[in-house]
Design a protein around this motif. Structure first.
Motif, PDB file in Angstrom:
ATOM      1  N   PHE A  90      -6.666   4.820  -6.187  1.00 51.35           N
ATOM      2  CA  PHE A  90      -7.950   5.470  -5.917  1.00 51.35           C
ATOM      3  C   PHE A  90      -7.734   6.718  -5.061  1.00 51.35           C
ATOM      4  N   THR A  91      -8.674   7.636  -5.156  1.00 51.49           N
ATOM      5  CA  THR A  91      -8.587   8.899  -4.428  1.00 51.49           C
ATOM      6  C   THR A  91      -9.796   9.052  -3.504  1.00 51.49           C
ATOM      7  N   VAL A  92      -9.614   9.844  -2.447  1.00 53.89           N
ATOM      8  CA  VAL A  92     -10.676  10.187  -1.508  1.00 53.89           C
ATOM      9  C   VAL A  92     -10.598  11.693  -1.247  1.00 53.89           C
ATOM     10  N   ALA A  93     -11.715  12.387  -1.411  1.00 52.16           N
ATOM     11  CA  ALA A  93     -11.706  13.832  -1.214  1.00 52.16           C
ATOM     12  C   ALA A  93     -11.385  14.188   0.226  1.00 52.16           C
ATOM     13  N   LYS A  94     -10.559  15.234   0.412  1.00 50.93           N
ATOM     14  CA  LYS A  94     -10.219  15.680   1.761  1.00 50.93           C
ATOM     15  C   LYS A  94     -11.416  16.339   2.417  1.00 50.93           C
TER      16      LYS A  94
ATOM     17  N   ILE B  32       0.866  -1.182   0.000  1.00 52.40           N
ATOM     18  CA  ILE B  32       0.000   0.000   0.000  1.00 52.40           C
ATOM     19  C   ILE B  32       0.900   1.228   0.000  1.00 52.40           C
ATOM     20  N   ASP B  33       0.654   2.128  -0.929  1.00 48.17           N
ATOM     21  CA  ASP B  33       1.423   3.364  -0.997  1.00 48.17           C
ATOM     22  C   ASP B  33       0.463   4.549  -0.908  1.00 48.17           C
ATOM     23  N   PHE B  34       1.023   5.727  -0.652  1.00 48.13           N
ATOM     24  CA  PHE B  34       0.179   6.904  -0.388  1.00 48.13           C
ATOM     25  C   PHE B  34       0.790   8.160  -0.987  1.00 48.13           C
ATOM     26  N   ASP B  35      -0.108   9.056  -1.409  1.00 54.60           N
ATOM     27  CA  ASP B  35       0.287  10.380  -1.867  1.00 54.60           C
ATOM     28  C   ASP B  35      -0.900  11.314  -1.613  1.00 54.60           C
ATOM     29  N   GLU B  36      -0.748  12.588  -1.857  1.00 53.50           N
ATOM     30  CA  GLU B  36      -1.858  13.516  -1.698  1.00 53.50           C
ATOM     31  C   GLU B  36      -1.617  14.774  -2.513  1.00 53.50           C
ATOM     32  N   ASN B  37      -2.713  15.469  -2.826  1.00 53.97           N
ATOM     33  CA  ASN B  37      -2.631  16.795  -3.433  1.00 53.97           C
ATOM     34  C   ASN B  37      -3.510  17.742  -2.622  1.00 53.97           C
ATOM     35  N   LYS B  38      -3.827  18.902  -3.151  1.00 47.06           N
ATOM     36  CA  LYS B  38      -4.568  19.896  -2.377  1.00 47.06           C
ATOM     37  C   LYS B  38      -5.987  19.446  -2.039  1.00 47.06           C
ATOM     38  N   THR B  39      -6.585  18.614  -2.872  1.00 44.87           N
ATOM     39  CA  THR B  39      -7.996  18.271  -2.690  1.00 44.87           C
ATOM     40  C   THR B  39      -8.259  16.822  -2.318  1.00 44.87           C
ATOM     41  N   HIS B  40      -7.293  15.917  -2.591  1.00 42.12           N
ATOM     42  CA  HIS B  40      -7.562  14.489  -2.402  1.00 42.12           C
ATOM     43  C   HIS B  40      -6.393  13.760  -1.753  1.00 42.12           C
ATOM     44  N   TYR B  41      -6.728  12.694  -1.022  1.00 40.71           N
ATOM     45  CA  TYR B  41      -5.757  11.688  -0.619  1.00 40.71           C
ATOM     46  C   TYR B  41      -5.697  10.658  -1.743  1.00 40.71           C
ATOM     47  N   ILE B  42      -4.503  10.130  -1.999  1.00 38.51           N
ATOM     48  CA  ILE B  42      -4.323   9.182  -3.098  1.00 38.51           C
ATOM     49  C   ILE B  42      -3.710   7.898  -2.544  1.00 38.51           C
ATOM     50  N   PHE B  43      -4.314   6.760  -2.865  1.00 40.68           N
ATOM     51  CA  PHE B  43      -3.860   5.464  -2.358  1.00 40.68           C
ATOM     52  C   PHE B  43      -3.540   4.532  -3.527  1.00 40.68           C
ATOM     53  N   TYR B  44      -2.527   3.684  -3.308  1.00 41.55           N
ATOM     54  CA  TYR B  44      -2.137   2.701  -4.308  1.00 41.55           C
ATOM     55  C   TYR B  44      -2.094   1.324  -3.652  1.00 41.55           C
ATOM     56  N   VAL B  45      -2.665   0.335  -4.308  1.00 49.67           N
ATOM     57  CA  VAL B  45      -2.556  -1.059  -3.868  1.00 49.67           C
ATOM     58  C   VAL B  45      -1.918  -1.822  -5.021  1.00 49.67           C
ATOM     59  N   LYS B  46      -0.696  -2.293  -4.792  1.00 47.83           N
ATOM     60  CA  LYS B  46       0.094  -2.921  -5.865  1.00 47.83           C
ATOM     61  C   LYS B  46       0.417  -4.365  -5.511  1.00 47.83           C
ATOM     62  N   ASP B  47       0.343  -5.259  -6.508  1.00 45.92           N
ATOM     63  CA  ASP B  47       0.693  -6.659  -6.284  1.00 45.92           C
ATOM     64  C   ASP B  47       1.626  -7.152  -7.387  1.00 45.92           C
ATOM     65  N   ASN B  48       2.220  -8.310  -7.160  1.00 43.50           N
ATOM     66  CA  ASN B  48       3.116  -8.930  -8.145  1.00 43.50           C
ATOM     67  C   ASN B  48       2.457 -10.134  -8.793  1.00 43.50           C
ATOM     68  N   GLY B  49       1.138 -10.097  -8.908  1.00 48.59           N
ATOM     69  CA  GLY B  49       0.383 -11.246  -9.412  1.00 48.59           C
ATOM     70  C   GLY B  49       0.480 -11.445 -10.911  1.00 48.59           C
ATOM     71  N   ASN B  50      -0.447 -12.250 -11.433  1.00 50.70           N
ATOM     72  CA  ASN B  50      -0.415 -12.619 -12.848  1.00 50.70           C
ATOM     73  C   ASN B  50      -0.921 -11.508 -13.761  1.00 50.70           C
ATOM     74  N   GLY B  51      -1.518 -10.457 -13.175  1.00 51.22           N
ATOM     75  CA  GLY B  51      -2.037  -9.371 -13.991  1.00 51.22           C
ATOM     76  C   GLY B  51      -3.414  -9.683 -14.546  1.00 51.22           C
ATOM     77  N   ILE B  52      -3.983  -8.694 -15.208  1.00 51.18           N
ATOM     78  CA  ILE B  52      -5.338  -8.820 -15.756  1.00 51.18           C
ATOM     79  C   ILE B  52      -5.286  -8.634 -17.265  1.00 51.18           C
ATOM     80  N   LYS B  53      -6.005  -9.452 -17.990  1.00 47.92           N
ATOM     81  CA  LYS B  53      -6.024  -9.339 -19.444  1.00 47.92           C
ATOM     82  C   LYS B  53      -6.604  -7.979 -19.860  1.00 47.92           C
ATOM     83  N   PRO B  54      -6.008  -7.336 -20.868  1.00 48.97           N
ATOM     84  CA  PRO B  54      -6.463  -5.994 -21.288  1.00 48.97           C
ATOM     85  C   PRO B  54      -7.945  -5.918 -21.596  1.00 48.97           C
TER      86      PRO B  54
END
Length: 398
Positions: free
Chosen positions: A394-398, A316-338
């Motif tokens: 994904f983002t969540v409004a502050k 789980i990673d995190f970032d933010e800007n003036k209006t939103h919190y930003i979250f990342y959920v990253k895995d090393n799985g098989n991926g998803i077909k386009p």
């Protein structure tokens, strides 16, 4: 004095008046501001917004008077709504056959009247925006124009009120239907889980007995029954989680630490530090922690369930800007077909046929996640490369 006649469309006109729900309502600032402005512009002591009911003239706003209704049969406004002209002006009521002995003149010392019918979009005269003066006088063109323009603004306020009422009624109906559907879903789901559990346990028991007594028999049909019961149970669990998640939106927003949310997920899913990591700590203000926890829990759980590698890793990673919190959920799985990505958040659409334990997905979890994020004023996107892994942002409004 001549009593005002009833308009030819009186029944429909009265229905139109009543649909606005303005009769017998308390004073409101928006209307009082208009009558105050009219009195100032026209330099008169009395300014009114009236609504003509069956037998009375209700004064929605009354500047210069201390009462809020009068008999309709003696009202000047009753005559004004019959006029084809945009404004009715009576310069000297004492010399007008319609009003010369009217009680309004004798009791309130009124001589001058000017009234503009309040025509709604359907053309019904609901009442008037009118003024009175104590002495005979004339109206300037500017005063006539001002009164006509402000009358249109009064009607716009009426229309806005009606639209708000319609929206509130619709919202109330939707809330009732949502509550009914929620109750229905919980009731049906609860009532179905018990017989499904019986089907699963009895099927398993039957399979064990057949294996013991007839080891050569084909159990394919019984396996189908067991798989179908498991799939249906997964759908029922998904529905229950969806409606429970919606209820979380009512929880209060508080200050929380992302590390606490991370640790909660780690405990619930029984994960260890070697393959589940929080890349950045953060303090979150005014956040619905319950909903955020539910969103991250679902994404992290999926990241593991649909990871077919020997050493699955999720962060789980995190970032933010003036209006939103930003979250990342990253895995090393098989991926998803386009071709699966465009429909990934649609109800009942799944990226994989089954998870790492052989269980089939329902397509309810990610639909719920997106719905919750949207209601938190955010968005969700996904990037995935087959054989390398997937990242949900994904983002969540502050």
């Amino acid at each position: 004095m001549i009593k005002p006649e009833l308009p030819a469309n009186e029944v429909k006109r009265l229905n139109a008046v009543k649909q606005y729900n303005l009769l017998d309502t308390l004073p409101e600032e928006d209307y009082d501001n208009i009558t105050t402005l009219v009195a100032t512009l026209c330099k008169v002591p009395i300014s009114l917004i009236t609504l003509l009911d069956e037998d009375r003239n209700f004064l929605k706003s009354h500047y210069g008077l201390d009462f809020n209704e009068s008999p309709r049969d003696i009202s000047f406004c009753g005559h004004a709504i019959l006029s084809d002209d945009p404004i009715l002006i009576v310069e000297d009521a004492s010399k007008d056959v319609r009003f010369h002995d009217n009680p309004i003149i004798t009791e309130n010392n009124v001589s001058f009247y000017a009234g503009v019918p309040l025509l709604n979009p359907d053309g019904y005269a609901l009442g008037t925006l009118c003024v009175y003066d104590n002495t005979p006088r004339t109206f300037t063109e500017e005063q006539k124009t001002s009164l006509i323009i402000l009358a249109k603004q009064v009607v716009k306020l009426f229309e806005l009120r009606l639209k708000n009422k319609t929206l509130n009624d619709t919202l109330h109906t939707l809330e009732e239907r949502h509550d009914m559907l929620n109750t229905f879903a919980n009731k049906v789901s609860h009532d179905l889980k018990s017989p499904l559990a019986n089907i699963t346990s009895l099927t398993s028991l039957f399979k064990d007995e057949l294996k013991a007594s007839h080891p050569e028999i084909d159990l394919e049909y019984l396996n189908y029954i067991e798989e179908s019961a498991d799939t249906l149970r997964a759908y029922i669990d998904g529905i229950l989680k969806h409606y429970k998640s919606e209820k979380l939106l009512d929880k209060d927003k508080i200050e929380t630490k992302l590390e606490d949310v991370f640790n909660s997920i780690k405990t619930v899913l029984n994960l260890n530090d070697s393959n589940f990591k929080l890349l950045k700590k953060a303090s979150l203000n005014n956040v619905n922690t319950y909903v955020l926890n539910q969103i991250l829990l679902n994404l992290v759980d999926n990241a593991y369930k649909y990871n077919f590698k020997t050493l699955p890793e999720v962060s789980i990673d995190f970032d933010e800007n003036k209006t939103h919190y930003i979250f990342y959920v990253k895995d090393n799985g098989n991926g998803i077909k386009p071709e699966k990505l465009p429909l990934l958040f649609e109800l009942f659409h799944t990226a994989h046929h089954e998870d790492s334990k052989g269980n089939k997905g329902t397509g309810i979890g990610l639909f719920t996640v997106k719905s919750l994020i949207n209601k938190l004023g955010g968005t969700i996107t996904v990037e995935s490369t087959e054989g390398i892994g997937t990242t949900f942002r994904f983002t969540v409004a502050k």
